[in-house]
Design a protein around this motif. Structure first.
Motif, PDB file in Angstrom:
ATOM      1  N   GLN A 131       0.848  -1.187   0.000  1.00 25.23           N
ATOM      2  CA  GLN A 131       0.000   0.000   0.000  1.00 25.23           C
ATOM      3  C   GLN A 131       0.885   1.240   0.000  1.00 25.23           C
ATOM      4  O   GLN A 131       1.812   1.348   0.797  1.00 25.23           O
ATOM      5  CB  GLN A 131      -0.926   0.009   1.220  1.00 25.23           C
ATOM      6  CG  GLN A 131      -1.865   1.179   1.306  1.00 25.23           C
ATOM      7  CD  GLN A 131      -2.954   1.127   0.236  1.00 25.23           C
ATOM      8  OE1 GLN A 131      -3.164   0.095  -0.399  1.00 25.23           O
ATOM      9  NE2 GLN A 131      -3.612   2.243   0.021  1.00 25.23           N
ATOM     10  N   VAL A 132       0.578   2.182  -0.879  1.00 22.07           N
ATOM     11  CA  VAL A 132       1.357   3.416  -0.962  1.00 22.07           C
ATOM     12  C   VAL A 132       0.952   4.344   0.171  1.00 22.07           C
ATOM     13  O   VAL A 132      -0.233   4.563   0.423  1.00 22.07           O
ATOM     14  CB  VAL A 132       1.123   4.093  -2.318  1.00 22.07           C
ATOM     15  CG1 VAL A 132       1.824   5.441  -2.348  1.00 22.07           C
ATOM     16  CG2 VAL A 132       1.619   3.195  -3.450  1.00 22.07           C
ATOM     17  N   GLN A 133       1.931   4.906   0.857  1.00 24.11           N
ATOM     18  CA  GLN A 133       1.681   5.861   1.939  1.00 24.11           C
ATOM     19  C   GLN A 133       2.401   7.154   1.620  1.00 24.11           C
ATOM     20  O   GLN A 133       3.625   7.186   1.525  1.00 24.11           O
ATOM     21  CB  GLN A 133       2.191   5.312   3.268  1.00 24.11           C
ATOM     22  CG  GLN A 133       1.982   6.248   4.452  1.00 24.11           C
ATOM     23  CD  GLN A 133       0.527   6.351   4.860  1.00 24.11           C
ATOM     24  OE1 GLN A 133      -0.092   5.383   5.275  1.00 24.11           O
ATOM     25  NE2 GLN A 133      -0.026   7.551   4.753  1.00 24.11           N
ATOM     26  N   LEU A 134       1.621   8.212   1.437  1.00 24.79           N
ATOM     27  CA  LEU A 134       2.225   9.520   1.223  1.00 24.79           C
ATOM     28  C   LEU A 134       2.703  10.073   2.559  1.00 24.79           C
ATOM     29  O   LEU A 134       2.133   9.745   3.616  1.00 24.79           O
ATOM     30  CB  LEU A 134       1.208  10.480   0.604  1.00 24.79           C
ATOM     31  CG  LEU A 134       0.484   9.986  -0.642  1.00 24.79           C
ATOM     32  CD1 LEU A 134      -0.396  11.078  -1.218  1.00 24.79           C
ATOM     33  CD2 LEU A 134       1.464   9.479  -1.696  1.00 24.79           C
ATOM     34  N   VAL A 135       3.723  10.924   2.528  1.00 29.01           N
ATOM     35  CA  VAL A 135       4.302  11.457   3.765  1.00 29.01           C
ATOM     36  C   VAL A 135       4.375  12.973   3.690  1.00 29.01           C
ATOM     37  O   VAL A 135       5.143  13.521   2.881  1.00 29.01           O
ATOM     38  CB  VAL A 135       5.704  10.873   4.010  1.00 29.01           C
ATOM     39  CG1 VAL A 135       6.266  11.435   5.316  1.00 29.01           C
ATOM     40  CG2 VAL A 135       5.659   9.351   4.053  1.00 29.01           C
ATOM     41  N   GLU A 136       3.584  13.637   4.538  1.00 33.93           N
ATOM     42  CA  GLU A 136       3.600  15.085   4.605  1.00 33.93           C
ATOM     43  C   GLU A 136       4.625  15.568   5.629  1.00 33.93           C
ATOM     44  O   GLU A 136       4.926  14.865   6.603  1.00 33.93           O
ATOM     45  CB  GLU A 136       2.222  15.640   5.039  1.00 33.93           C
ATOM     46  CG  GLU A 136       1.077  15.273   4.141  1.00 33.93           C
ATOM     47  CD  GLU A 136       0.297  14.070   4.642  1.00 33.93           C
ATOM     48  OE1 GLU A 136      -0.876  13.914   4.227  1.00 33.93           O
ATOM     49  OE2 GLU A 136       0.850  13.285   5.432  1.00 33.93           O
ATOM     50  N   SER A 137       5.128  16.782   5.413  1.00 34.53           N
ATOM     51  CA  SER A 137       6.025  17.419   6.372  1.00 34.53           C
ATOM     52  C   SER A 137       5.915  18.925   6.231  1.00 34.53           C
ATOM     53  O   SER A 137       5.358  19.423   5.246  1.00 34.53           O
ATOM     54  CB  SER A 137       7.469  16.954   6.165  1.00 34.53           C
ATOM     55  OG  SER A 137       7.928  17.334   4.889  1.00 34.53           O
ATOM     56  N   GLY A 138       6.469  19.638   7.214  1.00 34.62           N
ATOM     57  CA  GLY A 138       6.530  21.087   7.120  1.00 34.62           C
ATOM     58  C   GLY A 138       5.542  21.832   7.988  1.00 34.62           C
ATOM     59  O   GLY A 138       5.564  23.067   8.038  1.00 34.62           O
ATOM     60  N   GLY A 139       4.653  21.109   8.665  1.00 39.30           N
ATOM     61  CA  GLY A 139       3.703  21.775   9.533  1.00 39.30           C
ATOM     62  C   GLY A 139       4.379  22.369  10.750  1.00 39.30           C
ATOM     63  O   GLY A 139       5.568  22.140  11.004  1.00 39.30           O
ATOM     64  N   GLY A 140       3.618  23.158  11.525  1.00 39.23           N
ATOM     65  CA  GLY A 140       4.155  23.763  12.729  1.00 39.23           C
ATOM     66  C   GLY A 140       3.265  24.862  13.227  1.00 39.23           C
ATOM     67  O   GLY A 140       2.114  25.004  12.787  1.00 39.23           O
ATOM     68  N   LEU A 141       3.803  25.646  14.147  1.00 45.15           N
ATOM     69  CA  LEU A 141       3.088  26.785  14.709  1.00 45.15           C
ATOM     70  C   LEU A 141       3.732  28.069  14.203  1.00 45.15           C
ATOM     71  O   LEU A 141       4.970  28.218  14.267  1.00 45.15           O
ATOM     72  CB  LEU A 141       3.132  26.729  16.234  1.00 45.15           C
ATOM     73  CG  LEU A 141       2.302  27.750  17.006  1.00 45.15           C
ATOM     74  CD1 LEU A 141       1.857  27.174  18.344  1.00 45.15           C
ATOM     75  CD2 LEU A 141       3.042  29.062  17.215  1.00 45.15           C
ATOM     76  N   VAL A 142       2.910  28.953  13.705  1.00 44.35           N
ATOM     77  CA  VAL A 142       3.413  30.229  13.197  1.00 44.35           C
ATOM     78  C   VAL A 142       2.400  31.301  13.538  1.00 44.35           C
ATOM     79  O   VAL A 142       1.190  31.033  13.590  1.00 44.35           O
ATOM     80  CB  VAL A 142       3.676  30.142  11.682  1.00 44.35           C
ATOM     81  CG1 VAL A 142       2.386  29.925  10.912  1.00 44.35           C
ATOM     82  CG2 VAL A 142       4.424  31.363  11.182  1.00 44.35           C
ATOM     83  N   GLN A 143       2.872  32.510  13.758  1.00 48.20           N
ATOM     84  CA  GLN A 143       1.975  33.617  14.087  1.00 48.20           C
ATOM     85  C   GLN A 143       1.174  34.053  12.867  1.00 48.20           C
ATOM     86  O   GLN A 143       1.590  33.848  11.718  1.00 48.20           O
ATOM     87  CB  GLN A 143       2.770  34.788  14.635  1.00 48.20           C
ATOM     88  CG  GLN A 143       3.496  34.489  15.939  1.00 48.20           C
ATOM     89  CD  GLN A 143       2.552  34.048  17.034  1.00 48.20           C
ATOM     90  OE1 GLN A 143       1.510  34.656  17.276  1.00 48.20           O
ATOM     91  NE2 GLN A 143       2.890  32.944  17.709  1.00 48.20           N
ATOM     92  N   ALA A 144       0.032  34.640  13.122  1.00 49.24           N
ATOM     93  CA  ALA A 144      -0.797  35.154  12.040  1.00 49.24           C
ATOM     94  C   ALA A 144       0.006  36.122  11.169  1.00 49.24           C
ATOM     95  O   ALA A 144       0.777  36.939  11.683  1.00 49.24           O
ATOM     96  CB  ALA A 144      -2.018  35.856  12.616  1.00 49.24           C
ATOM     97  N   GLY A 145      -0.169  35.974   9.871  1.00 56.03           N
ATOM     98  CA  GLY A 145       0.574  36.772   8.912  1.00 56.03           C
ATOM     99  C   GLY A 145       1.850  36.120   8.435  1.00 56.03           C
ATOM    100  O   GLY A 145       2.474  36.596   7.478  1.00 56.03           O
ATOM    101  N   GLY A 146       2.232  35.029   9.080  1.00 62.23           N
ATOM    102  CA  GLY A 146       3.449  34.334   8.714  1.00 62.23           C
ATOM    103  C   GLY A 146       3.255  33.352   7.580  1.00 62.23           C
ATOM    104  O   GLY A 146       2.182  33.294   6.958  1.00 62.23           O
TER     105      GLY A 146
END
Length: 115
Positions: free
Chosen positions: A1-16
């Motif tokens: 089964q193919v599993q895609l892998v996301e990255s790059g999320g996080g916490l950032v202030q509004a406007g960022g």
């Protein structure tokens, strides 16, 4: 089964800004329509943006002119550049790859913009 892998999320202030990536191992990436979805707490999963195998793009109105979807078929990678982020963009972001060969999802990456 193919599993895609996301990255790059996080916490950032509004406007960022944040940049998400989604790697899709094991598929012939260039033939797939690629899509970003998101799901906020207590809400249904929402379509965000799509890029076709020919490079045509579409966005939900709420992210137009702020988000940019792109793909690199040589790296089997999908991207979502998110600028001018708002608290209402807070959600788990999922990538999807779909073609006649299959319909594959990642497990998501959390994006949080405090109000």
């Amino acid at each position: 089964q193919v599993q895609l892998v996301e990255s790059g999320g996080g916490l950032v202030q509004a406007g960022g800004s944040l940049g998400l990536s989604c790697v899709a191992p094991g598929i012939v990436f260039k033939f797939y329509t690629l899509t970003w979805f998101r799901q906020a707490p207590g809400k249904q999963r929402e379509w965000v943006a799509t890029i076709s195998d020919t490079g045509a793009v579409n966005y939900v109105d709420s992210v137009k002119d702020r988000f940019t979807i792109s793909r690199d078929n040589t790296k089997n990678t999908l991207y979502l550049q998110m600028n001018h982020l708002k608290p209402e963009d807070t959600a788990v972001y999922y990538c999807n790859a779909k073609s006649f060969s299959g319909d594959f999802w990642g497990r998501g990456t959390q994006v949080t913009i405090p109000s």
